[in-house]
Design an enzyme around this catalytic site. Structure first.
Site, mmCIF file in Angstrom:
data_model
loop_
_atom_site.group_PDB
_atom_site.id
_atom_site.type_symbol
_atom_site.label_atom_id
_atom_site.label_comp_id
_atom_site.label_asym_id
_atom_site.label_seq_id
_atom_site.Cartn_x
_atom_site.Cartn_y
_atom_site.Cartn_z
ATOM 1 N N GLU A 61 -16.920 40.093 -139.887
ATOM 2 C CA GLU A 61 -16.736 41.484 -139.447
ATOM 3 C C GLU A 61 -17.695 42.443 -140.134
ATOM 4 O O GLU A 61 -18.242 43.338 -139.498
ATOM 5 C CB GLU A 61 -15.296 41.923 -139.693
ATOM 6 C CG GLU A 61 -14.283 41.349 -138.707
ATOM 7 C CD GLU A 61 -13.874 39.931 -139.026
ATOM 8 O OE1 GLU A 61 -14.327 39.375 -140.043
ATOM 9 O OE2 GLU A 61 -13.076 39.366 -138.240
ATOM 10 N N HIS A 130 -1.394 41.015 -140.398
ATOM 11 C CA HIS A 130 -1.880 41.124 -139.018
ATOM 12 C C HIS A 130 -1.252 42.275 -138.238
ATOM 13 O O HIS A 130 -1.383 42.329 -137.017
ATOM 14 C CB HIS A 130 -1.594 39.823 -138.261
ATOM 15 C CG HIS A 130 -2.531 38.709 -138.582
ATOM 16 N ND1 HIS A 130 -2.839 38.333 -139.863
ATOM 17 C CD2 HIS A 130 -3.254 37.873 -137.780
ATOM 18 C CE1 HIS A 130 -3.688 37.313 -139.830
ATOM 19 N NE2 HIS A 130 -3.954 37.030 -138.586
HETATM 20 C C1 LIG Z 1 -11.069 38.326 -141.200
HETATM 21 C C2 LIG Z 1 -10.429 37.681 -140.010
HETATM 22 N N1 LIG Z 1 -11.086 37.704 -138.814
HETATM 23 C C3 LIG Z 1 -10.544 37.135 -137.715
HETATM 24 C C4 LIG Z 1 -9.310 36.514 -137.767
HETATM 25 C C5 LIG Z 1 -8.706 35.879 -136.517
HETATM 26 N N2 LIG Z 1 -8.763 34.401 -136.635
HETATM 27 C C6 LIG Z 1 -7.698 33.720 -137.099
HETATM 28 S S1 LIG Z 1 -8.047 32.076 -137.229
HETATM 29 C C7 LIG Z 1 -9.607 32.272 -136.680
HETATM 30 C C8 LIG Z 1 -10.489 31.060 -136.565
HETATM 31 C C9 LIG Z 1 -10.693 30.375 -137.885
HETATM 32 O O1 LIG Z 1 -11.302 29.112 -137.713
HETATM 33 P P1 LIG Z 1 -11.441 28.091 -138.918
HETATM 34 O O2 LIG Z 1 -11.821 28.845 -140.160
HETATM 35 O O3 LIG Z 1 -12.361 27.003 -138.506
HETATM 36 O O4 LIG Z 1 -9.971 27.536 -139.190
HETATM 37 P P2 LIG Z 1 -9.103 26.633 -138.171
HETATM 38 O O5 LIG Z 1 -8.348 27.584 -137.289
HETATM 39 O O6 LIG Z 1 -10.042 25.761 -137.412
HETATM 40 O O7 LIG Z 1 -8.158 25.856 -139.032
HETATM 41 C C10 LIG Z 1 -9.863 33.622 -136.383
HETATM 42 C C11 LIG Z 1 -11.146 34.135 -135.854
HETATM 43 C C12 LIG Z 1 -8.633 36.544 -139.021
HETATM 44 N N3 LIG Z 1 -7.402 36.016 -139.147
HETATM 45 N N4 LIG Z 1 -9.220 37.111 -140.109
#
Ligand SMILES: Cc1ncc(C[n+]2csc(CCOP(=O)(O)OP(=O)(O)O)c2C)c(N)n1
Ligand SMILES: Cc1ncc(C[n+]2csc(CCOP(=O)(O)OP(=O)(O)O)c2C)c(N)n1
Ligand SMILES: [Mg+2]
Ligand SMILES: [Mg+2]
Lengths: 327, 374, 327, 374
Positions: A61, A130
């Protein structure tokens, strides 16, 4: 010619129409392209505008908000989507230091025409990290504008104004409202930033709300009408600039005021409105301004606790009854 | 494989394959997690659970294998996809379901939900919702164990922290800051990247530049790193055991790129249009649970019947846990203003431990509100 | 036995005394050790406590703030110094999401006894990115406490309370006050968090200030005294919890109130105090509460513009005259 | 040197040493910067300037050499130690001093100060006070030139952005996010690290882990990188020329570790206890201005006398600039509410360009307030 569409479709129309009209406008954010948006607001936009203008980002972000701001220095007009404003805290420096102050720091050399938009406020049981209502934090900062539409018509009209605005505009959308439908004109129109609207006329007490709380106010007003209390509901629509004139006009008519703000109470938009109404209507008020807020606690996950935390109709009714007891 | 892919010098892996009894307990743990997730998804469909639900199906070997290589007192912290880690750490499934259902008996009294499985007695430090944000916290856990051992107790550092993160989290600035701090301060921490190929709908290569080698993200800080196969629990355990022993001895951080796969969608609302059915089938064929099962059968350490009864036993336990949790009361509204501040002032009523952590004795004493749930 | 020492020395004494008494307390931040602190607050502490407890960091506010928070989960009690609160925006997520909500998210399992401290507010011509008053942004968030001492005595006493507090405490210090001297008792004493103090008694109008603005109030009160207006100056000292009782007591006595807040006006501590005073003293106020703030603009570099921007004595005098015109 | 230290593949450097006339102009530019800083420090002592003042003495070859290798339309952005870049870009010293003195004739009307030297007509995009924060902005500049060339004009990308940052800035998360974005989006940007050995009082090795090779921070993202000697302007120019040509052609980002030294303290209040006098003398012996002077003398491209008169000339110009700036009016209080918003509402009076950028004609028209300074 108007027809019923969803809030998210109204946002999409605003962005798509402005992008067709101005090649300098692009949309950037997490999952906005291939995935059609985490909440499907940008559904189909990748197809129409292609990957050069509808741009997926890493989970960075601070990086992509700053990228958007930098691109305005060379004349582009980005729309930056935060999947949720709750995730904008990691970008706080870019959006609060650079965007709103660039024009001032550069002595008028570089303005910052950018729109930041995304979900704000409690969704459904998303828990404390959230469920941010960032409006009361961010609205403190001069140099930015802030809009919080409560219905599809205003969502399209305000977002179009925001995209054309030469200042940074924060557009806060409630995930709880994305699926509601309403009449929205086809084609071009704008709702000016800085103008509130009377959502429902009334005579006994003014309810000042914005965004999702307008619906809580409606529920409360219906109940109170049955009790013989006629509430006027004012929808602020814009937080900064704030249309105090409209609020004052209504309060001078009803002589009572309850502010309904979904953010925490301390140093909030609710306190601002209360303070200003007292200053402007000191001799008109028959009782002090009452405020209804989220309970002053982090958002809990448990369904019943979350419902109880919100500035719900029950709390609004209680506030109106106690503020108008001497009517 | 791992040794060839080691980014820095090679650590000889002399860790033996554990006894069948240990392997059986791992199979049991993985089956428990898988069943917990199956029931979680059901509960979500039945509106028993709300919010965001991120399940762990397919990644079980990572949490179980890594945690098996640690001491029970070694801190563990992860992101929101946290059920597997909490269970592997010893959280009672019924407490987990109670949390998932937003009930007072949950590990966070129903205030945290799926993304916030904390369990202090099992050295489980959550459960964190903001991508990457657990990494600075993780360095803080490693800092604290080292500081306590060396500065307060005057002894030598004796704990290792495992900080789990996703492949997508690698693009959050705070993660880089945390890795730099871990090297600068010589912190005993292992950054365990659960590289399940996707961040929501974004394939790892689409948004995570690394010269096609995620371990390069560690090289940037001169941090030792390795890539290991996260679908083979025996490899996960053996590699992690060696790494954790080394980190405990050197108190220098380590970075592990653990290849795995997210069998289900990112959360309950994900149609998975961004990947092919073929790809999913290919990885499902590599199911870590089936792999260990085949291994145990080949070893003749277990018979088909024993496997069947084991999973039957687990399914029973989980069903019981769901039933127990759904009987737990929802938190009383007084809980809203409880646990906000450690002390009592204004509307705030102080704090207390969740029921399951409290010796029966002081229960009534410290959490009046907590107990009279509707 | 009290003697005159500087504000920065008072802060140092508070930290050093608490570190001697409790090995779980450590100080971490940029340039706090070898360099003796960018503003010499931690001067000499490295010598006494060594590099294991006085810790220099890279320029990674999000990283070391998060490290501090994480370490509280295992019982440590860090003092995290931000060279300036202006630089805390890059750590906003850690300090606003994790520190204040950990206890709630974990259902009471993990509290967060941590102190964040550093310079806040306009220094001398530092420009818009380096002159943040974060109090009105951060005070909105439940789960944290906030203190803003205005003199050496309170600085030592409040900071000692903060270090012993089991909650996250934000301590905001004004760079402009670090060199002022005042009587400070040697050895142990605390000033409780959440208690305001009457800085100067008066009868005609209550001036509510905190931190640096207390001095602006003094200058104004001196001037107004010559005009025959007797001002009572209340020093809030703590922002969260806020001692409304003390403010209300004074306003019920003077019937007039001017709030002086160095942060921007919109959704600020000033609006909070004004709103609450109106609510509690609706029948006691002879005029609405007036507010004096920083001008609602980014901080300019130019000396004269910056002086004009501040909630200075001239503005306070004008506010008091206009609020008490009907006295 | 550079080629041996190249982290990725070697770029053959076929860039010729420029003509003596060009070298002379560089000497002039470096002398101008040095003299500007000497006078800035004086002005600070005399309270003509306030706030924070970070001078560029010792690093002149970096800004002048890098910018000489760029087109005038190629965007430049840096941090708060920005006088050198702005002057090298063509900012009139008198406008710079006016800003430093907080006067209406400054590039930011006295609202920005030393840390905010913006100069749009010379593609100078500031001047930014928050460490590292200019890097995401820099990627935005590179994104914008590419987007404008390719998407709006339908042509090919033709600009390269230079984003300068300090060694200490390498530990800000946003810098890593920016580097990743630059690779993912194929942005034509060069991250120029002015490695002057210190971040305030912190030596680079004390807080910046990188396996003793800062270019590893680029390797993390598969970004090409190189280390070059920042005290030798000819090397800086030749290396940067090659790099910028490559980036213009490939639109792929590049990372340069430029070794230099901060001759003075971090800011005016820095006693420099963290380094030895010997170390300072050693580096001062490597003064980039003297080095180029010696080179020109050896070349017989200039005589001692010509050198003397050149610096005399520069000192005169700078003295004149100081005098001119100190005559400039302080901004009228009405400036407080000007340039906050682009439009006019409430107390806000819209915006206008600084005087020096405005064609005389529209001056009166657009900035009534700005002109009636006291
Ligand atoms: C700072 C932030 N940006 C966006 C999100 C929304 N979000 C939650 S999980 C996710 C994807 C994360 O992917 P990864 O790190 O590969 O973990 P996985 O879900 O594959 O276990 C996003 C974009 C968030 N929770 N926090
Ligand atoms: C986010 C942030 N943290 C701290 C500071 C205070 N600060 C200003 S300059 C500086 C040192 C930067 O060193 P470096 O990046 O090497 O640049 P140099 O001063 O050597 O040019 C620090 C810590 C700041 N401006 N921003
Ligand atoms: Mg992933
Ligand atoms: Mg440096």
């Amino acid at each position: 010619m108007a027809r019923e569409i969803e809030f998210r479709e109204a946002l999409r129309e605003a962005m798509s129409e402005e992008m067709r009209a101005d090649p300098r406008v692009y949309l950037i954010g997490e999952e906005v392209a291939d995935y059609n948006g985490a909440y499907k607001v940008s559904k189909g936009m990748l197809e129409e505008f292609g990957p050069r203008r509808i741009i997926d980002t890493p989970i960075s972000e601070s990086g992509f908000a700053g990228l958007g701001i930098g691109s305005t220095m060379l004349g582009l007009r980005p729309i930056v989507e935060f999947m949720s404003w709750s995730f904008s805290l990691v970008a706080a420096d870019q959006i609060l230091n650079n965007a709103p102050k660039m024009l001032y720091m550069s002595g008028g050399q570089f303005g910052c025409p950018i729109v930041f938009r995304g979900n704000d406020g409690a969704g459904g049981q998303l828990g404390s990290t959230h469920s941010w209502c960032v409006e009361s934090l961010y609205a403190n900062v001069p140099g930015l504008k802030m809009i919080i539409p409560s219905n599809p018509h205003d969502a399209k009209g305000l977002l179009k104004s925001a995209i054309r605005d030469d200042n940074p505009v924060f557009c806060l959308e409630s995930e709880r409202l994305l699926s509601i439908k309403g009449d929205v004109p086809e084609g071009d129109y704008v709702v000016p930033i800085g103008k509130a609207t009377i959502h429902r006329e009334g005579t006994d007490c003014t309810l000042v709300g914005f965004g999702r709380t307008v619906y809580f106010c409606e529920q409360a007003a219906d109940q109170l009408a049955r009790e013989g209390i006629s509430c006027e509901i004012l929808d602020m629509r814009s937080i900064r600039p704030l249309d105090m004139e409209a609020i004052i006009r209504s309060v001078k008519k009803t002589n009572y005021c309850v502010v309904v703000d979904q953010s925490w109470s301390f140093a909030s938009i609710g306190s601002e409105v209360a303070a200003e109404v007292h200053a402007a209507c000191f001799d008109d008020l028959d009782n002090h301004v009452h405020r209804v807020h989220n309970d002053d606690v982090p958002a809990p996950y448990s369904h019943d606790l979350e419902q109880e935390m919100l500035p719900n109709a029950r709390k609004i009714c209680e506030a109106v009854r106690s503020v108008t007891y001497n009517a | 494989m791992s040794t060839t892919e080691t980014a820095n010098h090679v650590v000889e892996n002399t860790v033996p394959v554990p006894d069948p009894e240990v392997l059986k307990s791992w199979l049991r743990d993985m089956l428990q997690i898988r069943e917990f997730e199956v029931r979680s998804m059901q509960a979500y469909q039945n509106k028993l659970a709300g919010g965001f639900l991120h399940v762990y199906n397919g990644q079980e070997a990572v949490a179980v294998g890594c945690i098996a290589a640690m001491r029970h007192t070694d801190p563990v912290i992860t992101a929101y996809r946290d059920h597997g880690h909490a269970l592997a750490r010893g959280l009672d499934p019924k407490i987990g379901f109670a949390e998932l259902f937003g009930r007072i008996d949950g590990c966070a009294k129903g205030k945290g939900g799926s993304m916030h499985f904390f369990d202090r007695n099992n050295s489980m430090f959550g459960g964190h919702g903001i991508v990457g944000a657990q990494c600075p916290l993780g360095t803080g856990l490693a800092f604290a164990t080292k500081y306590t051992d060396e500065v307060i107790k005057g002894g030598t550092s004796d704990s290792v922290t495992a900080c789990f993160l996703g492949d997508g989290a690698l693009n959050q600035g705070s993660v880089h800051e945390a890795m730099n701090l871990a090297v600068i301060f010589d912190l005993p921490i292992v950054f365990c990247v659960e590289n399940n190929r996707y961040a929501m709908g974004t394939a790892v290569d689409r948004c995570t530049a690394s010269g096609n080698q995620i371990t390069n993200r560690a090289l940037a800080f001169g941090m030792e790193s390795r890539t290991i196969d996260g679908m083979d629990i025996i490899e996960v355990y053996r590699e992690m055991k060696g790494i954790i022993n080394q980190v405990r001895a050197t108190t220098k951080p380590f970075f592990v790129d653990i290849d795995t796969y997210r069998f289900k969608g990112h959360s309950m609302s994900d149609p998975r249009k961004y990947r092919t059915h073929e790809e999913e089938q290919e990885y499902e064929a590599d199911d870590p649970i089936e792999k260990l099962t085949r291994y145990l059968l080949a070893l003749k350490a277990m018979t088909e019947e024993e496997i069947k009864s084991l999973s039957k036993q687990v399914r029973h336990e989980i069903r019981e846990a769901v039933n127990w949790a759904s009987q737990s009361p929802v938190p009383d509204v007084s809980e809203l203003h409880h646990d906000v501040y450690a002390d009592t002032w204004g509307d705030y009523t102080g704090t207390s431990l969740p029921r399951y952590m409290k010796p029966a004795t002081d229960e009534d004493a410290t959490s009046g509100e907590a107990s009279n749930g509707s």
